[in-house]
Scaffold this motif. Structure first.
Motif, PDB file in Angstrom:
ATOM      1  N   LEU A 117       4.678  23.275 -37.349  1.00 49.17           N
ATOM      2  CA  LEU A 117       5.444  24.461 -36.987  1.00 49.17           C
ATOM      3  C   LEU A 117       4.511  25.638 -36.765  1.00 49.17           C
ATOM      4  O   LEU A 117       3.591  25.889 -37.537  1.00 49.17           O
ATOM      5  N   VAL A 118       4.754  26.349 -35.665  1.00 52.42           N
ATOM      6  CA  VAL A 118       3.945  27.512 -35.321  1.00 52.42           C
ATOM      7  C   VAL A 118       4.840  28.744 -35.348  1.00 52.42           C
ATOM      8  O   VAL A 118       5.754  28.890 -34.531  1.00 52.42           O
ATOM      9  N   LEU A 119       4.586  29.660 -36.327  1.00 49.60           N
ATOM     10  CA  LEU A 119       5.355  30.897 -36.445  1.00 49.60           C
ATOM     11  C   LEU A 119       4.425  32.083 -36.333  1.00 49.60           C
ATOM     12  O   LEU A 119       3.361  32.114 -36.956  1.00 49.60           O
ATOM     13  N   SER A 120       4.807  33.040 -35.533  1.00 47.82           N
ATOM     14  CA  SER A 120       4.013  34.261 -35.393  1.00 47.82           C
ATOM     15  C   SER A 120       4.254  35.150 -36.599  1.00 47.82           C
ATOM     16  O   SER A 120       5.381  35.238 -37.112  1.00 47.82           O
ATOM     17  N   PRO A 121       3.212  35.856 -37.116  1.00 50.33           N
ATOM     18  CA  PRO A 121       3.400  36.734 -38.282  1.00 50.33           C
ATOM     19  C   PRO A 121       4.433  37.828 -37.992  1.00 50.33           C
ATOM     20  O   PRO A 121       4.452  38.433 -36.915  1.00 50.33           O
ATOM     21  N   PRO A 161       5.730  20.295 -26.215  1.00 48.73           N
ATOM     22  CA  PRO A 161       5.977  21.265 -27.294  1.00 48.73           C
ATOM     23  C   PRO A 161       6.807  22.449 -26.798  1.00 48.73           C
ATOM     24  O   PRO A 161       6.642  22.923 -25.676  1.00 48.73           O
ATOM     25  N   ASP A 162       7.693  22.879 -27.682  1.00 47.35           N
ATOM     26  CA  ASP A 162       8.498  24.057 -27.347  1.00 47.35           C
ATOM     27  C   ASP A 162       7.801  25.309 -27.868  1.00 47.35           C
ATOM     28  O   ASP A 162       6.599  25.277 -28.183  1.00 47.35           O
ATOM     29  N   GLN A 163       8.571  26.424 -28.045  1.00 50.20           N
ATOM     30  CA  GLN A 163       7.962  27.688 -28.453  1.00 50.20           C
ATOM     31  C   GLN A 163       7.432  27.670 -29.870  1.00 50.20           C
ATOM     32  O   GLN A 163       6.583  28.468 -30.241  1.00 50.20           O
ATOM     33  N   TYR A 164       7.934  26.735 -30.692  1.00 42.77           N
ATOM     34  CA  TYR A 164       7.461  26.624 -32.073  1.00 42.77           C
ATOM     35  C   TYR A 164       6.434  25.510 -32.249  1.00 42.77           C
ATOM     36  O   TYR A 164       6.078  25.183 -33.368  1.00 42.77           O
ATOM     37  N   GLY A 165       6.004  24.904 -31.157  1.00 43.47           N
ATOM     38  CA  GLY A 165       5.033  23.837 -31.234  1.00 43.47           C
ATOM     39  C   GLY A 165       5.609  22.492 -31.581  1.00 43.47           C
ATOM     40  O   GLY A 165       4.861  21.539 -31.857  1.00 43.47           O
ATOM     41  N   VAL A 166       6.887  22.342 -31.564  1.00 47.22           N
ATOM     42  CA  VAL A 166       7.539  21.069 -31.904  1.00 47.22           C
ATOM     43  C   VAL A 166       7.701  20.254 -30.632  1.00 47.22           C
ATOM     44  O   VAL A 166       8.280  20.741 -29.647  1.00 47.22           O
ATOM     45  N   PRO A 167       7.179  18.987 -30.594  1.00 49.51           N
ATOM     46  CA  PRO A 167       7.319  18.155 -29.390  1.00 49.51           C
ATOM     47  C   PRO A 167       8.748  17.639 -29.249  1.00 49.51           C
ATOM     48  O   PRO A 167       9.238  16.893 -30.106  1.00 49.51           O
ATOM     49  N   LEU A 168       9.418  18.037 -28.173  1.00 50.76           N
ATOM     50  CA  LEU A 168      10.795  17.626 -27.915  1.00 50.76           C
ATOM     51  C   LEU A 168      10.865  16.950 -26.555  1.00 50.76           C
ATOM     52  O   LEU A 168      10.079  17.268 -25.639  1.00 50.76           O
ATOM     53  N   PRO A 169      11.780  16.014 -26.385  1.00 53.09           N
ATOM     54  CA  PRO A 169      11.880  15.296 -25.111  1.00 53.09           C
ATOM     55  C   PRO A 169      12.369  16.200 -23.995  1.00 53.09           C
ATOM     56  O   PRO A 169      13.142  17.131 -24.213  1.00 53.09           O
ATOM     57  N   ARG A 170      11.889  15.860 -22.821  1.00 53.14           N
ATOM     58  CA  ARG A 170      12.377  16.552 -21.635  1.00 53.14           C
ATOM     59  C   ARG A 170      13.683  15.890 -21.220  1.00 53.14           C
ATOM     60  O   ARG A 170      13.707  14.704 -20.884  1.00 53.14           O
TER      61      ARG A 170
END
Length: 544
Positions: A117-121, A161-170
């Motif tokens: 998970l990628v979260l901006s501060p 990957p979406d905006q949070y870095g989670v790989p989701l299917p197209r």
């Protein structure tokens, strides 16, 4: 240090130096090649890791990754091995190629296909867990669906990957599998409450981001493929160990062979030298018949042949010395016996003293003195101490003088004596000694020519030399006797005694005098026809 040991050490030093240089060069080349191979493998690690990680994220499982690994190993010419964190092998290209698995090269590369998970501060709020629960729901459903589709032989949709870095299917990239969709929904419904509780447990504002990331990762670990370690290569040793061990073994083997070969060569080389040493000791002890075997055309073979020639020369010299002593004793015994007999007869009064008897005894003494003078001249000539008074003179005049000196002897023997001289023939030498040579040759020719025969003295120039020939029509010399006519006390007719055949030293002395004047002397003869002695001297400048 013995010669054999020196040869052994020399060859051993050369062999060790050659082996060391070869080993060093091989080590450098092999090390360079291995280093280049490892560097090439390192460049492919990232690509291989990305390919394997993308497979796990798309398929939601490691099942079926062996075909992808087999393709990568063949394309990159690398051994690939995937092992989980507990050391259990997931897939190994050696096993896929139906060969025993070899040790691997450290260190490994970690491949973690789980989403991070990628979260901006500062972007989180008290209700952030609701968004993350939805994110986790979508990720779980896609992973379960992909795993199910893979198990049923379908290809899952590609992920990104979406905006949070989670790989989701197209969406819409692959046809849906109803059974897998239903299974993903059921598992998601079961796990949703746990997801909400795990994410809602993060309350404090400051560490909330890290807490949410950790909680998300903990929930993902329950359904995403486990991390694996990627190993490339086939050994668990560094370059030095890889090259040094076989190099040391090969060097040791070659060194042993070099020691054995060196010992054999040293023994082979020193064997003839040991034979020569033993033979030289026997020769020094008086065994003049000692010889060594000769073989080959190398330096040792030539040395053996030279030793044999030296030993033969010493043996012949010893035999010649013995013959000389025996000949001298024989030559002196007879006249001394005559003198002793006459003196005893005079002492006993058996023979009355007379002028004729004393004259005969005087002749015997003169004969002894002549033999001793000849021996002294021969000894001085052969040792190089015979004195010469060299002057310039005409050899043609010397030939005529020699003819005149022997006319009386020739007339008494009934032999015609003539001279044929083409002059002048200027030479530089001892006139008296050369007259002695011509006198000896002329006397021998008259002695061995029967009455009615002819003796000719010739002198003429030829090829820058003055040539003197003494030709007779006497009995001649057999061909097998010609090589011995210049030896001491040799006579062509053994039946002749010292009165009719001379002392046997004249030709020997003549040859030595000619050699001392830088000349040559040789004889040709035909039995029953005659003999010719040919003497050559270098011409000197004509006197002004």
């Amino acid at each position: 240090m013995s010669f054999r040991l020196r040869i052994f050490c020399l060859i051993l030093v050369v062999a060790v130096a050659a082996i060391g240089a070869t080993a060093w060069l091989s080590f450098r080349l092999t090390a360079r090649q291995i280093s280049a191979s490892q560097a090439e493998a390192t460049r492919h690690v990232a690509d291989i890791a990305d390919t394997v990680r993308s497979y796990a994220r798309r398929h939601g499982t490691w099942a079926g990754v062996s075909e992808r690994v087999k393709t990568l190993a063949a394309a990159n010419h690398q051994r690939i091995r995937l092992v989980n964190l507990y050391g259990e092998v997931t897939v190994d290209s050696d096993n896929l190629a139906h060969r025993a698995a070899r040790p691997v090269v450290h260190p490994p590369t970690l491949i973690d296909p789980r989403a991070t998970l990628v979260l901006s501060p500062g972007t989180t709020n008290p209700r952030s867990e609701l968004f993350l629960v939805e994110e986790l729901d979508r990720y779980r459903r896609s992973a379960v669906y992909a795993r199910c589709a893979t198990a049923r032989g379908f290809t899952p949709p590609a992920v990104e990957p979406d905006q949070y870095g989670v790989p989701l299917p197209r969406l819409g990239s692959e046809p849906a599998v109803t059974e897998c969709t239903e299974q993903a929904a059921r598992e998601q419904a079961i796990a949703r409450d746990g997801d909400v509780q795990a994410l809602a447990a993060c309350h404090s504002p400051q560490p909330r981001e890290r807490c949410l990331v950790q909680a998300f990762a903990d929930r993902v670990a329950g359904f995403a493929p486990e991390p694996l370690q990627l190993f490339l290569g086939a050994v668990d040793e560094d370059v030095v160990q890889l090259v040094a061990r076989p190099s040391l073994l090969s060097i040791g083997g070659v060194l042993v062979l070099a020691l054995i070969g060196t010992a054999v060569v040293a023994r082979h080389v020193s064997r003839p030298l040991r034979r020569l040493t033993a033979a030289s000791r026997r020769l020094a002890d008086g065994h003049l018949d000692t010889r060594v075997p000769t073989g080959g055309r190398d330096e040792v073979g030539q040395l053996s042949a030279s030793f044999n020639r030296m030993a033969q020369a010493l043996e012949e010299s010893e035999q010649a010395q013995r013959r000389l002593v025996a000949s001298v004793a024989h030559e002196l015994r007879t006249p001394l016996s005559n003198l002793l007999g006459y003196l005893e007869a005079l002492q006993d009064g058996v023979v009355p003293p007379s002028r004729e008897l004393f004259g005969s005894l005087h002749d015997e003494v003169l004969l002894q003195r002549r033999i001793l003078d000849d021996l002294q001249d021969l000894t001085l000539a052969e040792s190089g101490h015979l004195a010469y008074r060299r002057t310039g003179f005409d050899l043609a005049e010397l030939v005529e003088t020699s003819r005149v000196a022997h006319l009386a002897v020739a007339e008494a023997a009934g032999v015609a004596l003539s001279a044929e001289a083409v002059g002048p023939l200027p030479v530089h030498g001892d006139q008296d000694r050369l007259r002695q040579v011509l006198g000896n040759l002329a006397a021998n020719a008259l002695r061995y020519t029967d009455p009615g025969g002819h003796v000719v003295l010739r002198a003429f120039p030829a090829d820058g030399h003055a040539v003197v020939e003494v030709h007779d029509t006497g009995c001649g010399i057999a061909e097998e006797d010609l090589p011995f006519i210049f030896q001491r006390f040799w006579r062509a007719d053994p039946a002749r005694d010292r009165e009719t055949g001379g002392s046997g030293l004249g030709l020997t002395i003549a040859r030595q005098i000619v050699l001392d004047h830088a000349g040559t002397i040789e004889a040709t003869s035909t039995p029953g026809v005659g003999t010719t002695f040919r003497v050559t001297f270098p011409l000197a400048a004509a006197p002004s």
